[in-house]
Design an enzyme around this catalytic site. Sequence first.
Site, PDB file in Angstrom:
ATOM      1  N   HIS A  40       0.841  -1.265   0.013  1.00 45.84           N
ATOM      2  CA  HIS A  40       0.073   0.106   0.066  1.00 45.84           C
ATOM      3  C   HIS A  40       0.890   1.409  -0.094  1.00 45.84           C
ATOM      4  CE1 HIS A  40      -2.968   2.961   1.859  1.00 45.84           C
ATOM      5  NE2 HIS A  40      -3.587   2.437   0.869  1.00 45.84           N
ATOM      6  N   SER A  70      -9.690 -14.605  -2.663  1.00 39.42           N
ATOM      7  CA  SER A  70      -9.614 -13.006  -2.876  1.00 39.42           C
ATOM      8  C   SER A  70     -10.995 -12.627  -3.342  1.00 39.42           C
ATOM      9  CB  SER A  70      -8.436 -12.508  -3.950  1.00 39.42           C
ATOM     10  OG  SER A  70      -8.799 -11.273  -3.947  1.00 39.42           O
TER      11      SER A  70
HETATM   12  C1  LIG Z   1      -3.363  -3.776   1.815  1.00 36.87           C
HETATM   13  C2  LIG Z   1      -3.774  -2.403   2.445  1.00 36.87           C
HETATM   14  N1  LIG Z   1      -2.882  -1.800   3.516  1.00 36.87           N
HETATM   15  C3  LIG Z   1      -3.443  -0.877   4.043  1.00 36.87           C
HETATM   16  C4  LIG Z   1      -4.370  -0.090   3.522  1.00 36.87           C
HETATM   17  C5  LIG Z   1      -4.638   1.077   4.302  1.00 36.87           C
HETATM   18  O1  LIG Z   1      -5.552   1.041   5.204  1.00 36.87           O
HETATM   19  P1  LIG Z   1      -6.655   2.557   5.673  1.00 36.87           P
HETATM   20  O2  LIG Z   1      -7.209   2.900   4.590  1.00 36.87           O
HETATM   21  O3  LIG Z   1      -7.747   1.370   6.627  1.00 36.87           O
HETATM   22  O4  LIG Z   1      -5.715   3.230   6.271  1.00 36.87           O
HETATM   23  C6  LIG Z   1      -5.172  -0.359   2.365  1.00 36.87           C
HETATM   24  C7  LIG Z   1      -6.240   0.551   1.996  1.00 36.87           C
HETATM   25  O5  LIG Z   1      -7.012   0.042   1.194  1.00 36.87           O
HETATM   26  C8  LIG Z   1      -4.840  -1.591   1.880  1.00 36.87           C
HETATM   27  O6  LIG Z   1      -5.363  -1.974   0.942  1.00 36.87           O
END
Ligand SMILES: Cc1ncc(COP(=O)(O)O)c(C=O)c1O
Length: 384
Positions: free
Chosen positions: A130, A331
């Site tokens: 992310h 998924s």
């Molecule tokens: C794999 C992954 N990690 C972290 C995040 C970030 O999460 P948040 O939007 O809850 O802060 C996301 C958001 O889509 C995600 O897909």
Amino acid sequence: MSALKISQQKEQLTPDQRQRLQDLLAFVNQEASHFLGYPCNRLFDYTPLYPFLSFPMNNVGDPFLPSRYHLNSHEFEREVIAFFAALTHAKPEEIWGYVTNGGTEGNMYGIYLAREIYPEGLVYYSEATHYSVPKILRMVHARNIMIKSTANGEIDYQDLAATLRIHRDVPAIIFANIGTTMTGAVDNLDRIKQALKDNAITHYYIHCDAALGGMILPFVEQPPAFDFNAGIDSLAISGHKMVGSPVPCGIALAKKCHVDRIARAVEYISTFDTTVSGSRNAITPLFLWYAIHCHGVNGFRDIVRGCLKMAAYAVQRFNDCGIPAWRNDNSITVVFPKGPEAVMSQWQIALQGDLGHILIMPHVTEQQVNQLLADIVAATEAAP
Ligand SMILES: Cc1ncc(COP(=O)(O)O)c(C=O)c1O
């Protein structure tokens, strides 16, 4: 503030201001019917909790310790943590956690703990990670190396092993994806641990970003290793994704022994400061608690199974129309070559490079999938 003063405050809005709120509500209501591209469940009803919005509730401090700020929901927050700890096979006596503002904060927390344990450690994360993670690494000044990803979005185990080999003298901090943002790929923890072992790296920390996967894999048959059973150190899940919440939230879980290292006593709140934020949302733990009790483990299992079934349906329908859509095992993220921009925008499809994806969250219907597909086909045929 008295009820009278509150109603006066409402009256202070001009007709124009009231209209703007009405317009926004109408717009959101309309757009919610085309909400397919992001992993946020919109099926929830927390109206019985609305009375709590009349108080300045705040979960400041450690949810497991008493605080002088009494307008909190710590008791419910602890139950939420216990639920997710059980789902992720954490040993109750070894685990600590709190309700965060979302997956990003949970990931930051994991990296923060890891960096405190191994200040000289190197963080390894894949290029499918992310976008917030490189930012977090900059914020906490953690040394890091991005590892290649495979075509389906998993970390490239060969590149990881080769990179670990070069840095065998440095503790490894592994940032593993349990469901990548774009393709829902799950990094194989067994292969990652093997790479550490092959390089005789005994000082390591594993954080799992299970933003979405943390609420899917506990409910599938024969899930891959993804949780504390696999000997990981911390894990983050988003609450507003599969569970669903009108306010972003998440769950951070970590081994208690790691958290004890960063705890600081704070006289002002008469408790320990173990969380990222000072003031913390006290309503979101209530949303999560409410959802947990309304659905229960069996209810969530049914919901997840329904989403997976619908994801299989969507892939099939796309393929039937000649669009090479695909998804990773377990998924609900259906990936396909991006279609005409007007349709992608109308359905709020997240794009990356040549790819688009839809997230088959609990609110997504067969009818919506079919309509999206019809829109893509029609717009593609109409294109010059
Ligand atoms: C794999 C992954 N990690 C972290 C995040 C970030 O999460 P948040 O939007 O809850 O802060 C996301 C958001 O889509 C995600 O897909």
